[in-house]
Design a protein around this motif. Structure first.
Motif, PDB file in Angstrom:
ATOM      1  N   TRP A 215       0.629  -1.227  -0.304  1.00 45.81           N
ATOM      2  CA  TRP A 215      -0.022  -0.226  -0.179  1.00 45.81           C
ATOM      3  C   TRP A 215       0.442   1.572   0.068  1.00 45.81           C
ATOM      4  O   TRP A 215       0.779   1.994  -1.000  1.00 45.81           O
ATOM      5  N   LEU A 218       2.353   2.128  -3.772  1.00 45.16           N
ATOM      6  CA  LEU A 218       1.401   2.124  -4.873  1.00 45.16           C
ATOM      7  C   LEU A 218       1.020   3.886  -4.247  1.00 45.16           C
ATOM      8  O   LEU A 218       0.917   4.471  -5.406  1.00 45.16           O
ATOM      9  N   LYS A 219       1.329   4.072  -3.129  1.00 46.70           N
ATOM     10  CA  LYS A 219       1.021   5.592  -2.848  1.00 46.70           C
ATOM     11  C   LYS A 219       2.016   6.191  -3.337  1.00 46.70           C
ATOM     12  O   LYS A 219       2.425   7.130  -3.607  1.00 46.70           O
ATOM     13  N   ARG A 220       3.217   5.652  -3.265  1.00 48.53           N
ATOM     14  CA  ARG A 220       5.043   6.427  -3.522  1.00 48.53           C
ATOM     15  C   ARG A 220       4.396   6.272  -5.007  1.00 48.53           C
ATOM     16  O   ARG A 220       5.342   7.619  -5.993  1.00 48.53           O
ATOM     17  N   ILE A 221       4.058   5.808  -5.319  1.00 50.88           N
ATOM     18  CA  ILE A 221       3.959   5.686  -7.556  1.00 50.88           C
ATOM     19  C   ILE A 221       3.128   6.759  -7.527  1.00 50.88           C
ATOM     20  O   ILE A 221       3.326   7.783  -8.877  1.00 50.88           O
ATOM     21  N   TRP A 222       1.992   6.845  -7.127  1.00 48.67           N
ATOM     22  CA  TRP A 222       1.189   7.828  -7.253  1.00 48.67           C
ATOM     23  C   TRP A 222       1.669   9.362  -7.108  1.00 48.67           C
ATOM     24  O   TRP A 222       1.708  10.105  -7.771  1.00 48.67           O
ATOM     25  N   LYS A 223       1.894   9.843  -5.908  1.00 51.36           N
ATOM     26  CA  LYS A 223       2.657  10.812  -5.213  1.00 51.36           C
ATOM     27  C   LYS A 223       3.994  11.516  -6.344  1.00 51.36           C
ATOM     28  O   LYS A 223       4.180  12.840  -6.475  1.00 51.36           O
ATOM     29  N   ASP A 224       4.488  10.364  -6.865  1.00 53.18           N
ATOM     30  CA  ASP A 224       5.895  10.838  -7.755  1.00 53.18           C
ATOM     31  C   ASP A 224       5.474  10.641  -8.758  1.00 53.18           C
ATOM     32  O   ASP A 224       5.124   9.949  -9.657  1.00 53.18           O
ATOM     33  N   LYS A 225       5.081  12.305  -9.874  1.00 54.78           N
ATOM     34  CA  LYS A 225       4.583  12.433 -11.395  1.00 54.78           C
ATOM     35  C   LYS A 225       5.037  11.717 -11.935  1.00 54.78           C
ATOM     36  O   LYS A 225       4.912  11.022 -12.817  1.00 54.78           O
ATOM     37  N   ARG A 228       4.452   7.756 -11.639  1.00 53.36           N
ATOM     38  CA  ARG A 228       2.826   7.695 -12.191  1.00 53.36           C
ATOM     39  C   ARG A 228       2.170   8.317 -13.509  1.00 53.36           C
ATOM     40  O   ARG A 228       2.342   6.982 -14.510  1.00 53.36           O
ATOM     41  N   LEU A 232       1.701   4.666 -16.725  1.00 53.92           N
ATOM     42  CA  LEU A 232       0.398   5.090 -17.011  1.00 53.92           C
ATOM     43  C   LEU A 232       0.202   4.542 -18.432  1.00 53.92           C
ATOM     44  O   LEU A 232       0.069   4.492 -19.414  1.00 53.92           O
ATOM     45  N   TYR A 351       8.409  -3.080  -6.654  1.00 50.62           N
ATOM     46  CA  TYR A 351       8.578  -2.087  -7.657  1.00 50.62           C
ATOM     47  C   TYR A 351       8.114  -3.312  -9.032  1.00 50.62           C
ATOM     48  O   TYR A 351       6.799  -2.461  -9.836  1.00 50.62           O
TER      49      TYR A 351
END
Length: 405
Positions: A215, A218-225, A228, A232, A351
């Protein structure tokens, strides 16, 4: 570039696993057609089988990857997936019914792709970050050319066997065994010479900490532009790449192209991909990894349009195979190495597990779209065309990704 002993050992596993990938791309769908019910679509059945394998792997790998990051675990997981996968591959010659064959194939495919996740994560242990692009490209390059050796042996047995009284089904059994042995042999150098230098310490509450860590990741991936947008973009463009790799032979078979022509064209792809992958690794150091990835994504978009609108005869399939060879190794190698630059090394398996989720769920969507649109319209070309938009989305997202965090 002169490779170290650890780098060479890491590269050699690409030679081993690529033999199975080549067999699965070129010969196994043709063999499966001989087991399937007359008149049934190979594209539909094969697409659903690949979808199931990809979906199961995508669900399993983040958890297994997180566990593999623990000290001393990475190599154990690697050995387990290679060993199980090789046994399943050798056993593919046993089933005589199409459904049973697909079940064994799904098991072998999951183990193969699982081992590749652990293998990818070993990149951070085998070399330095400044050499990721080059070493990753060398892996794909030698994988392409090395896989031709067992594949040519398999071709001789399968295609030449009937002339000396060896039926095709017996020839395929021999081909499965050849490829399984090759896979195991070329995994030995990595097992012997590459060691887990980046790892997490073992926790007191293993299961709880594993899911909590996932979890947090996942948050680190989303916060790192940058990470992220890259993930995608990768999710979108790798969809088409995997779908073209997995479905090319079955698509050509549905169009009525002779199986020998299909196999030989795909063999040519391997030879084209060898220098192209190495060139991509070197060009990335001059022009940048992101720019070279953008070139490859645009090229694949054009390849998809060509397949949908112009691929009708064997000549067009040869042209398609040539251009796929030019960009296939580059887009895969640089995606793998670019991701390695963006992640914490001690969490590499975890990762790369998410990296695999994005890749495998994309493959689920691609193969599923091709199968559904082919089944609904009765036209394989429309199924292929349905994935072209993902290259456009992937290109735009990659373009927006900052050069540096």
């Amino acid at each position: 570039m002169k490779l170290t002993k650890q780098e060479k050992s890491w590269v050699l596993y690409d030679v081993g696993n690529s033999a199975f990938i080549m067999l699965a791309t070129a010969l196994i769908p043709v063999y499966f057609k001989s087991l399937a019910e007359p008149g049934s679509s190979v594209v539909v059945a094969w697409g659903y089988a690949e979808t199931v394998a990809s979906l199961l792997l995508a669900l399993l790998m983040p958890v297994l990857g997180s566990l593999a990051d623990l000290k001393g675990n990475k190599k154990k997981f690697f050995i387990g997936t290679v060993g199980t996968g090789a046994i399943a591959l050798a056993a593919l010659g046993i089933p005589s019914a199409a459904l049973a064959f697909l079940v064994v194939y799904v098991i072998a495919s999951i183990m193969l792709n699982g081992s590749i996740v652990f293998y990818d994560a070993f990149l951070v242990d085998a070399t330095e970050e400044s050499r990721y692009d080059e070493v990753s490209s060398q892996g794909y390059a030698w994988g392409y050319i090395g896989s031709c050796i067992p594949f040519i042996l398999s071709l001789i047995v399968v295609l030449g066997g009937p002339s000396v009284g060896i039926p095709m089904d017996v020839g395929m059994k021999v081909a499965f065994l050849i490829t399984a042995v090759w896979w195991v042999l070329f995994s030995i150098p990595l097992i012997k010479n590459v060691h887990q230098t980046h790892y997490k310490e073992r926790a007191e509450h293993l299961l709880r900490d594993t899911f909590a860590g996932l979890w947090r990741t996942l948050k680190r991936i989303w916060k790192d532009k940058r990470l992220r947008l890259f993930m995608l973009a990768f999710f979108c463009y790798i969809d088409g790449v995997h779908t073209i790799i997995k479905m090319s032979t079955s698509y050509g078979t549905d169009l009525g192209i002779d199986s020998t022509q299909l196999v030989l064209a795909l063999l040519m792809t391997q030879f084209v991909a060898f220098p192209s992958a190495i060139a991509y690794g070197r060009l990335s150091s001059k022009f940048g990894t992101k720019r070279m990835l953008l070139v490859a994504v645009f090229a694949y978009f054009c390849i998809t349009l060509f397949a949908a609108f112009f691929l009708r005869e064997a000549l067009e399939f040869w042209i398609l195979a040539f251009f796929v060879g030019l960009f296939q190794g580059g887009i895969q190698a640089l995606s793998r190495s670019e991701f390695g630059k963006l992640i914490p090394k001690e969490h590499a398996n975890e990762y790369y597990g998410f990296f695999d989720i994005f890749g495998k769920y994309a493959a689920v969507m691609g193969t599923f779209l091709v199968s559904v649109f082919t089944q609904l319209t009765g036209n394989s070309s429309i199924g292929v065309l349905s994935i072209a938009t993902l290259f456009i989305i992937g290109f735009v997202l990659l373009w927006k990704m900052p050069e540096k965090a």
